[in-house]
Design a protein around this motif. Structure first.
Motif, short mmCIF file in Angstrom:
data_model
loop_
_atom_site.label_atom_id
_atom_site.label_comp_id
_atom_site.label_asym_id
_atom_site.label_seq_id
_atom_site.Cartn_x
_atom_site.Cartn_y
_atom_site.Cartn_z
N ARG A 1 0.85 -1.19 0.00
CA ARG A 1 0.00 0.00 0.00
C ARG A 1 0.89 1.24 0.00
NH1 ARG A 1 -5.04 -1.90 0.87
NH2 ARG A 1 -5.27 -3.83 2.10
N THR A 2 0.45 2.25 -0.72
CA THR A 2 1.18 3.51 -0.79
C THR A 2 0.26 4.65 -0.36
OG1 THR A 2 2.62 2.75 -2.58
CG2 THR A 2 2.42 5.12 -2.28
N LEU A 3 0.72 5.42 0.63
CA LEU A 3 -0.01 6.59 1.11
C LEU A 3 0.67 7.83 0.57
CD1 LEU A 3 -0.46 5.49 4.85
CD2 LEU A 3 -2.00 5.05 2.92
N GLN A 4 -0.13 8.78 0.09
CA GLN A 4 0.43 9.97 -0.54
C GLN A 4 -0.16 11.22 0.08
OE1 GLN A 4 1.13 10.10 -4.94
NE2 GLN A 4 -0.30 11.83 -4.90
N GLN A 5 0.69 12.21 0.28
CA GLN A 5 0.29 13.52 0.77
C GLN A 5 0.82 14.58 -0.18
OE1 GLN A 5 -1.56 14.35 3.59
NE2 GLN A 5 -1.97 12.17 3.87
N GLY A 6 -0.01 15.57 -0.47
CA GLY A 6 0.40 16.62 -1.39
C GLY A 6 -0.17 16.40 -2.77
N PRO A 7 0.21 17.23 -3.76
CA PRO A 7 1.24 18.26 -3.68
C PRO A 7 0.81 19.46 -2.84
CG PRO A 7 0.10 18.37 -5.77
CD PRO A 7 -0.43 17.15 -5.09
N PHE A 8 1.81 20.27 -2.45
CA PHE A 8 1.58 21.46 -1.65
C PHE A 8 1.92 22.68 -2.51
CE2 PHE A 8 2.60 18.00 1.17
CZ PHE A 8 1.68 18.11 2.17
N ALA A 9 0.92 23.56 -2.71
CA ALA A 9 1.14 24.77 -3.51
C ALA A 9 2.09 25.72 -2.78
CB ALA A 9 -0.19 25.45 -3.82
N LEU A 10 3.07 26.22 -3.51
CA LEU A 10 4.04 27.15 -2.93
C LEU A 10 3.96 28.50 -3.64
CD1 LEU A 10 7.22 24.87 -2.60
CD2 LEU A 10 5.51 25.38 -0.86
N GLU A 11 4.22 29.56 -2.90
CA GLU A 11 4.34 30.91 -3.47
C GLU A 11 5.76 31.38 -3.19
OE1 GLU A 11 2.50 35.36 -2.73
OE2 GLU A 11 1.19 33.60 -2.45
N VAL A 12 6.62 31.26 -4.21
CA VAL A 12 8.04 31.57 -4.07
C VAL A 12 8.33 32.88 -4.80
CG1 VAL A 12 10.39 30.77 -4.43
CG2 VAL A 12 8.57 29.11 -3.99
N THR A 13 8.86 33.83 -4.07
CA THR A 13 9.22 35.14 -4.65
C THR A 13 10.72 35.21 -4.86
OG1 THR A 13 9.36 36.08 -2.42
CG2 THR A 13 7.23 36.25 -3.55
N PRO A 14 11.18 36.12 -5.71
CA PRO A 14 12.63 36.24 -5.94
C PRO A 14 13.36 36.53 -4.64
CG PRO A 14 11.41 37.44 -7.60
CD PRO A 14 10.40 37.03 -6.56
N SER A 15 14.57 36.05 -4.58
CA SER A 15 15.36 36.23 -3.36
C SER A 15 15.87 37.65 -3.27
CB SER A 15 16.54 35.27 -3.36
OG SER A 15 17.37 35.51 -4.48
N THR A 16 16.13 38.09 -2.03
CA THR A 16 16.70 39.41 -1.78
C THR A 16 17.89 39.26 -0.85
OG1 THR A 16 15.25 39.77 0.12
CG2 THR A 16 14.46 40.53 -2.02
N GLY A 17 18.81 40.18 -0.93
CA GLY A 17 19.95 40.18 0.00
C GLY A 17 20.81 38.95 -0.14
N GLN A 18 21.15 38.34 0.99
CA GLN A 18 22.07 37.21 1.04
C GLN A 18 21.40 35.89 0.70
OE1 GLN A 18 25.34 37.30 1.57
NE2 GLN A 18 25.28 39.54 1.67
N VAL A 19 20.08 35.89 0.58
CA VAL A 19 19.38 34.62 0.38
C VAL A 19 19.84 33.93 -0.89
CG1 VAL A 19 17.13 33.56 -0.04
CG2 VAL A 19 17.39 35.35 1.70
N SER A 20 20.10 34.71 -1.96
CA SER A 20 20.46 34.10 -3.23
C SER A 20 21.78 33.37 -3.15
CB SER A 20 20.53 35.18 -4.32
OG SER A 20 21.51 36.15 -3.98
N ARG A 21 22.67 33.75 -2.25
CA ARG A 21 23.97 33.11 -2.15
C ARG A 21 23.86 31.70 -1.62
NH1 ARG A 21 28.47 36.80 0.40
NH2 ARG A 21 29.67 35.19 -0.68
#
Length: 415
Positions: free
Chosen positions: A371-391
């Motif tokens: 048996r296989t149990l599945q959860q998701g998919p989960f919708a994400l709202e991803v915005t462009p990175s700022t500052g040090q996040v992109s590194r």
């Protein structure tokens, strides 16, 4: 076991139960029927009609127990009717409905079996008064499936001690726990009444094959001394001595089957039993390069102790870290409980719109299927990175090792 009363009009602060012991007895042997009223200190005695074959004393004995727990008073009132078995057969104790504190309680009738005494009740051999039987809840299991083995020791006309010597489970192929004692019962075997001590071991199958279970059993039998001249020790110990009796047990064969190859899903990693799977992902709104925490809970019955976190296949859109065990709760036999895993992933860009479905697979031995149990998919709202996040999401070097400052910042985010 106690038969709990059923209320006619919803829940009540007073609970009433009814039980009889023993349920199996010899002709002429005494027994007792007990009403237990919890949550009240004073109430009239419930009535117990006189059935055929049992002589019940018309007036019960009364007992009251009062305890204090966390500053609260708890009262338990008992009424005990003594009875004597006078006629062989099966007889019902059926109390009428009982009303107390404004609530009416009804009871499930209890059957008491009376066994006729034989004219020649003298045992022909030791096996007539002391023997053991081995049973299991299933004689065919799958690898990693847990099952129970119960050893029952039958005796009549003997006084047994408490320190039973039990052992001898297979050293390989089966992983068994020590035997634990269960509540004693009575049984009628070939027209004789036996007292029965039960011992249970929970066992897990490790490898395929047929295994023979034949535990060794040493029973302490209390023997009364017949000496006319008694010493001071005889008077202190009532003249009794304990002798160890070896009891033979018929072997029990258990067949362990390999897990089938047909239908095995790619997400299966060895879980055997019956499980549920829950997933929580947060935050669902974040910047590219920020960590997303996935919490996965696997709970149920089976080989949970060896269950690992479901493997995530999120592709190149996410940077994935190894999962860690957040918590584990198991019962004493390691067959029931839950595990909580936590895993951190990082969306690499704002183009990511969802966390793909997560799956957990297990083999269900009851249904003999995967048996296989599945959860998701989960919708994400991803915005462009700022500052040090992109590194944090800089590509790895040609050698496959991420730059040192990327590793350092990733660790900061994990913390």
């Amino acid at each position: 076991a106690c038969c709990v009363a059923l209320t006619a009009f919803g829940a009540s602060a007073v609970t009433v139960s009814f039980d009889a012991r023993p349920r199996i007895l010899n002709e002429g042997e005494p027994g007792e029927a007990v009403f237990t009223l919890s949550g009240i200190g004073s109430a009239p005695a419930p009535q117990l009609p006189q059935p055929d074959g049992l002589r019940i004393q018309p007036i019960p004995s009364r007992g009251l127990n009062t305890s204090w727990v966390n500053g609260k008073t708890s009262r338990t009132l008992t009424y005990t009717y003594s009875f004597r078995a006078e006629q062989p057969g099966k007889h019902q104790l059926a109390p009428p409905p009982y009303t107390v504190d404004g609530e009416t309680h009804r009871f499930t009738p209890i059957t008491v079996e009376v066994v006729a005494r034989s004219e020649d009740d003298s045992p022909a051999s030791m096996e007539d008064v002391l023997f053991a039987r081995l049973t299991t809840d299933r004689d065919r299991v799958y690898i990693q499936e847990a099952f129970e083995i119960v050893l029952s020791v039958y005796s009549r006309g003997l006084t047994l001690g408490q320190n039973f010597g039990l052992g001898g489970l297979p050293d390989s192929g089966l992983d068994g726990q020590d035997f634990h004692q269960l509540p004693a019962t009575r049984a009628s075997v070939t027209g004789a009444v036996y007292d029965v001590r039960h011992f249970r071991s929970r066992v897990r199958a490790l490898t395929a094959g047929t295994f023979t279970v034949q535990p060794t059993v040493t029973v302490p039998v209390v023997v009364k001394q017949q000496n006319r001249r008694r010493s001071i020790f005889d008077m202190m110990w009532d003249g009794s001595r304990t002798r160890a009796a070896e009891v033979q047990v018929e072997p029990l064969a258990v067949e362990v089957l390999p897990l089938p190859q047909d239908g095995r899903p790619p997400t299966f990693s060895g879980a055997v039993g019956s499980f549920t799977f829950e997933v929580e992902a947060k935050p669902l709104k974040l910047q590219a390069g920020e960590p997303l925490t996935i919490t996965m809970q696997v709970s149920g019955r089976g080989n949970l102790d060896s269950v690992s976190a479901p493997a995530l296949d999120l592709g190149a859109a996410f940077k994935t870290y190894d999962p860690r065990l957040l918590s584990k709760e198991m019962n004493d036999s390691q067959t029931l409980g839950r595990k909580v895993f936590e895993q951190v992933v990082i969306p690499r860009s704002e183009e990511v719109t969802e966390l793909p479905p997560l799956a957990f697979s297990f083999f269900d031995p009851a249904g003999e299927t995967y048996r296989t149990l599945q959860q998701g998919p989960f919708a994400l709202e991803v915005t462009p990175s700022t500052g040090q996040v992109s590194r944090v999401v800089e590509p790895v070097t040609e050698t496959g090792t991420p730059p040192e400052d990327v590793v350092r910042r990733d660790i900061v985010y994990l913390k």
